[in-house]
Write an enzyme that holds these catalytic residues in place. Sequence first.
Site, PDB file in Angstrom:
ATOM      1  N   HIS A 504       0.842  -1.206   0.000  1.00  0.00           N
ATOM      2  CA  HIS A 504       0.000   0.000   0.000  1.00  0.00           C
ATOM      3  C   HIS A 504       0.878   1.258   0.000  1.00  0.00           C
ATOM      4  O   HIS A 504       0.741   2.133  -0.858  1.00  0.00           O
ATOM      5  CB  HIS A 504      -0.916  -0.021   1.226  1.00  0.00           C
ATOM      6  N   GLU A 505       1.793   1.327   0.951  1.00  0.00           N
ATOM      7  CA  GLU A 505       2.639   2.528   1.047  1.00  0.00           C
ATOM      8  C   GLU A 505       3.560   2.645  -0.161  1.00  0.00           C
ATOM      9  O   GLU A 505       3.841   3.752  -0.630  1.00  0.00           O
ATOM     10  CB  GLU A 505       3.451   2.510   2.351  1.00  0.00           C
ATOM     11  N   HIS A 508       1.780   4.471  -2.821  1.00  0.00           N
ATOM     12  CA  HIS A 508       1.900   5.932  -2.711  1.00  0.00           C
ATOM     13  C   HIS A 508       3.252   6.393  -3.279  1.00  0.00           C
ATOM     14  O   HIS A 508       3.343   7.406  -3.973  1.00  0.00           O
ATOM     15  CB  HIS A 508       1.816   6.373  -1.243  1.00  0.00           C
ATOM     16  N   HIS A 511       3.176   6.359  -6.951  1.00  0.00           N
ATOM     17  CA  HIS A 511       2.375   7.500  -7.411  1.00  0.00           C
ATOM     18  C   HIS A 511       3.282   8.730  -7.512  1.00  0.00           C
ATOM     19  O   HIS A 511       3.291   9.438  -8.518  1.00  0.00           O
ATOM     20  CB  HIS A 511       1.216   7.723  -6.423  1.00  0.00           C
TER      21      HIS A 511
HETATM   22 ZN   LIG Z   1      -2.563   5.264   2.166  1.00  0.00          ZN
END
Ligand SMILES: [Zn+2]
Length: 718
Positions: A504-505, A508, A511
Amino acid sequence: MNKLLSTAGASALLTAFCAQAADMNTAPVKAPATANPLTAPWTGPYGGVPPWDKVKVEYLMPAVEAGMADQLAAIERIANDPAKPTFENTIAAMERSSRTLDRAMAVAGVYQSTMSDDAVQAVEREMAPKLAAFGDKITQNEKLFARIAAVYETREASGLTPEQQRLTWLYYTDFVRQGAKLDAASKAKLSEINQQLASLFTSFGQNVLKDENDGLLVLEQEADLAGLPASVREGAAQAAEGRGLKGKWAVSNTRSSVEPFLTYSDRRDLRQKAWQMFVDRGDNGGPTDNNANIAKILQLRAQRAKLLGYPTHAHWRLENSMAKTPDRAMALMEAVWTPAVARVHEEVADMQAVADKEGAGIKIEPWDYRYYAEKVRKAKYDLDETEVTPYLQLENLREGMFYMAKELFGFTFKPADPKAVPVYHPDVRVWEVTGADGKLVGLWYFDPYARKGKRSGAWMNAYRNQERVDGDVKTIVSNNSNFVKGKPGEPVLVSWTDATTLFHEFGHALHGLSSNVTYPSVSGTNVARDYVEFPSQLLEHWLSTPEILNRYALHYQTGKPIPKELVDKIERAEKFNEGFKTVEYLSSALVDMKLHLAGDTPIDADKFERETLASLNMPHEIVMRHRTPQFNHVFSSDGYSAGYYSYLWSDTITADAWEAFTEAGGPWDKAVGGRLKTLLSLGNTVDPADAYRAFRGRDPGIAALMRKRGFPVPPGAK
Ligand SMILES: [Zn+2]
């Protein structure tokens, strides 16, 4: 602006930077900029790297003050420019104005979140009101706003690029939303409201904290521990010892303490006590009761919205979100609510059957839900977490993430030279990231281990945004978590949930690394709150692909990949209890939105909560995840007010985007992966709805979310 993305709620750093003014007349202190290495541009390879080897805590405040002074001086020059306002001499100039402050804040932010001690906290307390006053000084500068408005009014006719037009729109609407268009009397009124709100937010948060610190369920004897696993017993013994009750056990009034107790305790009477203590936080009628605070906050927010020209606080908050209007957010929540409630009734029936079979002679109540859900989970899914962990080695998972980044986006990770790139702690490691063309994309810092002074949870942040206002600036991003560091040479083993959080991190981070824009304010993860969790939630999915598991989820002793049967069990168990999870969350999100749509009629929070839940047919076996008197997301800052729906909104896009892959060639489909990379490269240069439509060929629908959660898909839904 520094932005922190985490799975663990709002960050202190962000609130610090965005908090409202306390004292608008504070003159910026000119700091002794000489000899402070934090005020100078970064030097070294990769277009400069943070000078971690030179940081001292006493440099932080002067560097931030120098940054604020620098920016205010630049703002004065922009506001008093004799030349006619243009995009270049106004908006682009503002983008250039914060570089010293951005660098100082990047360093201060890392110290606040990962290297905190009394000295750092003192800096933080000193800094917060100064930053708030500084923010107001800029948005209330009338000459500056007049220039922004002039550029805004001619933005379509003046030959600007689409990115420049959107940036101008963002500046203009942000200033208006902060009251730049108001007359002097209304501005003063606005500041007055903001200051009153700031005090009420602090009081609200401190009341909840006090109830959490003071509340305690003492377990007097061995019999009170029935059903608790060893780890929960140990935690309870420590909690008691911490309160001077050595030899006894205790349940603290926090989620991490109460939820395991409710899950495992065989003592129904004690479960009820623990549950009652927890759901009553901020609602005990005494000096820590928050009901009056809530009524005042709602009233002030409604007044402020009116002053700013919006029908309600919710309309004001959602204007710059992807949802745009409260109606659209409500429509999504209501569409998911009814099937989620229906699922809860099925879950309760399963649990009631277990209770009946045991001869418990009870009817399931809220303090029974977690306990019987756990029994159903064991019976139905037969999943033991301790079987999974030996396959999940931290360093292997990191290699798996690099593999995903290479296959999906063409990114290659190579360790950076530790002599050329300093770190703030010996546990931190740095990789340089290059694209498919071999050119530098940015740097990735990885700070995996727990230590004193580091906040809990996991998060990503950007030390520097990608941009090219004056030449090509590469991004620097970091991922942070709190794994327990093993002995030298021993692998660090993590749970499935933690492995998911890692991906998940890293989502980011990808992204941020994918960003390909001109202006820093719209770069990378600087996007709307109800959109920003979509890329990270989406990339969680790659963990469970066979390509990752077979190569990287290897048993730390045998080297064998995780068996498929075990993965199947994990995936089946993931849909379990989805009715409970959805209703617990969504009831809070619905009450949040309805409270902020109610206008300025005085509200009795307790009555409002009860009546709203009744009208929603809230199952009586569940309480809101955050009852109103303890809803810190909504009442300890403006942060997630009328915004708790955001998690569902992001997850709807996530589920829909994942199906773009599964409908095509699967998770590794090159064409869909290429479109995703384009989507992530856009930052906030386009409206997220338009960006998503270009990726998917249509708007996100609700059907994929319903399938993901195991709910029936409404007829005709996409
Ligand atoms: Zn998050």
